[in-house]
Design an enzyme around this catalytic site. Structure first.
Site, short mmCIF file in Angstrom:
data_model
loop_
_atom_site.label_atom_id
_atom_site.label_comp_id
_atom_site.label_asym_id
_atom_site.label_seq_id
_atom_site.Cartn_x
_atom_site.Cartn_y
_atom_site.Cartn_z
N HIS A 434 0.81 -1.22 0.00
CA HIS A 434 0.00 0.00 0.00
C HIS A 434 0.84 1.26 0.00
O HIS A 434 2.05 1.24 0.29
CB HIS A 434 -0.98 0.00 1.19
CG HIS A 434 -0.32 0.04 2.54
ND1 HIS A 434 0.06 1.22 3.15
CD2 HIS A 434 0.00 -0.95 3.41
CE1 HIS A 434 0.58 0.96 4.34
NE2 HIS A 434 0.56 -0.35 4.52
N CYS A 453 2.69 -4.98 6.90
CA CYS A 453 2.41 -4.78 5.48
C CYS A 453 3.58 -4.07 4.80
O CYS A 453 4.46 -3.51 5.45
CB CYS A 453 1.13 -3.97 5.29
SG CYS A 453 -0.37 -4.92 5.66
#
Length: 542
Positions: A434, A453
């Protein structure tokens, strides 16, 4: 000369073994072998194979007919190919003692009875299937080394190995095709041999003293730096005693090949990497070869490769890097380290909401809400039906980590923790790629800050590259969706494999080895496990 002697000895051993096979009346080419001898052979094979179900099943299915111990040409070719392969396992960073090639040769030479021959038959099969599995998909089980290595290794059926090998008309070719056939594996093998040679010839010389050396300096430390970089291959042979432009460029080349800031100044970090011993680099190469075996399957003509130690994310098309960006990985803490696994990217979400993971809610935000209901005001608190909860009318002090009944969400926007786009490959670890509003982190040398992440420095360009196969103008399409401000899922018409890997040693596009720091200490764990399994650092003599 030595290789010729080995070949002569092996040929003599095989010739003698074949004579023993014939003497025992078990040549596969014989029309009417003695029934008693055949029965004894089958019994010996059945008993010896009983401890290994896959091997036992293989022999049951073929009525205990041998594949190794016959006097026919096919049996001789299999034996020769296997002994060659087992004699060279150290080239792959595997432990010779595990396959017992010397014991196998001794056992073959000691055959006197039909029963002995049956035991040799099974011993060769067991050595073969062990070697085949190890060299194709790795010696270790990844998750047993480190729980964050979630990689699912494509293990091959042990009985299938035997069936395939028995049917192969080119046993040497079959064995040569077992290890990874990637350019990366070949490059790592080449570097392994080079480092073994360097280690056998005294290494890279004396370490460089001091904590910082910079352009313009002169003296013993500069000479030591010069000599070490020459030996390592980053600087042409030189007699300079000054930290001149050529030496600065060599330091920069070394820095870039080791994931360091390429400023040409030999500071603490740079000197630490320059002074790393050959043995340490060799360990990294052997670990990388084991890791490459874990990933020995089709990766996709187009795939995404995230190397955590390199803090990079790449798109690979037909073996060529077509896009690359910097990344941030999980912080080096027990519950934040990014795991290793492979999956398929299915879609991206433009203008994403951030649905806060339960672990973050109860461990980080609930304590703040107990002290101040207005804390983390950028987040919405919602009940099980998605309705927003009034902070003013809620007593958060009554909730524990287990009893907290609400969810938390950050709406789309420039300050969203996921930035303006996220890239999804749905998985049980809740890991994805992301954007991020924290752009300052990408300028740092070590980029381990997330909850697990992978954050991307250039997420828009990454999105354009992913959309290029399905959109005539991927940038215009992406920007038009972004401009709506609405959370929008965009499917990838062709899912893209994603491989989250961890390599402290790898080869670049020129085939030269590069090294990175062991951010999470995983490679140290793998080396310890390999060493416990019998792997040692070899060195080429002469």
């Amino acid at each position: 000369m030595l290789s010729c002697l080995r070949l002569s000895l092996r040929s003599s051993l095989l010739a003698a073994f074949c004579s023993l096979c014939l003497g025992a009346g078990l040549s596969l080419g014989m029309v009417s072998p003695a029934a008693a001898q055949v029965t004894a052979f089958k019994q010996a094979v059945a008993e010896s194979a009983s401890v290994d179900e896959a091997v036992a099943a293989f022999y049951r299915d073929r009525n205990y007919a041998p594949i190794w111990t016959g006097a026919d040409e096919s049996s001789r070719a299999r034996r020769a190919a296997l002994l060659d392969a087992l004699s060279g396992v150290s080239v792959h960073g595997l432990p010779p003692a595990r396959y017992g090639v010397d014991q196998l040769k001794a056992k073959m030479a000691a055959v006197r009875t039909t029963r002995d021959l049956g035991e040799v038959e099974v011993a060769l099969s067991r050595a073969f299937v062990t070697y085949a599995k190890d060299v194709q998909t790795g010696l270790l089980t990844p998750s047993k080394v480190d729980a964050d290595i979630k990689r699912e290794v494509p293990l091959h059926n042990r009985e299938a190995y035997l069936n395939e090998f028995a049917l192969s008309e080119a046993p040497q070719s079959y064995l040569r095709a077992l290890p990874p056939v990637t350019a990366e594996y070949r490059g790592l093998m080449k570097e392994k041999l080079r480092l073994e040679y360097v280690m056998a010839h005294g290494g890279w010389g004396p370490q460089v003293p001091g904590k910082k050396i910079e352009p313009g300096d002169r003296g013993p430390a500069v000479i030591a730096l010069r000599n070490r970089l020459v030996t390592m291959g980053y600087l042409d042979r030189s007699a300079t005693g000054v930290y001149d432009a050529q030496l600065q460029q060599a330091v920069q080349r070394f820095q870039l090949a080791h994931g360091l800031e390429g400023d040409g100044v030999a500071g603490t970090s740079t000197l630490g990497e320059i002074n790393a011993p050959v043995a340490e680099r060799l360990e990294s190469i052997i670990v990388a070869m084991e890791r490459e075996r874990w990933l020995n399957h089709e990766r996709g003509d187009r795939h995404i490769l995230v190397n955590q130690t390199d803090f990079s994310a790449k798109i690979i098309d037909h073996g060529r890097v077509t896009f690359e960006t910097r990344s941030v990985i999980g912080k080096n803490a027990h519950d934040r380290r990014s795991p290793e696994f492979s999956d398929e990217m299915e879609h991206m979400v433009i203008n994403p909401s951030w649905y806060v993971p339960r672990s973050i809610i109860v461990n980080e935000y609930l304590p703040k809400l107990r002290n101040n209901p207005g804390a983390v005001g950028h987040l919405e608190i919602t009940d099980s039906r998605g309705r927003q909860v009034s902070r003013a009318n809620t007593d958060f002090s009554q909730f524990s980590a287990k009893s907290f009944p609400y969810a938390m969400r950050q709406p789309p926007g420039a300050r969203n923790a996921l930035g303006r786009v996220k890239f999804m490959f749905p998985n049980k670890y809740n890991i994805y790629l992301h954007d991020t509003p924290q752009k300052n982190l990408f300028s740092r040398e070590v980029r381990a800050y997330s909850h697990g992440c992978i954050r991307l420095a250039d997420p828009f360009d990454f999105a354009y590259a992913l959309l290029a196969p399905q959109e005539a103008d991927p940038k215009a399409f992406f920007q038009s969706v972004l401009a709506t401000g609405k959370e929008t899922k965009v499917m990838l018409k062709t899912p893209v494999p994603v491989h989250l890997i961890y390599r402290t040693a790898f080869t670049n596009s020129q085939g030269r080895a590069e090294f990175r720091r062991d951010v999470y200490g995983r490679d140290a764990e793998i080396w310890d496990a390999l060493r416990a399994a019998g792997v040692t650092l070899g060195a080429v003599q002469g």
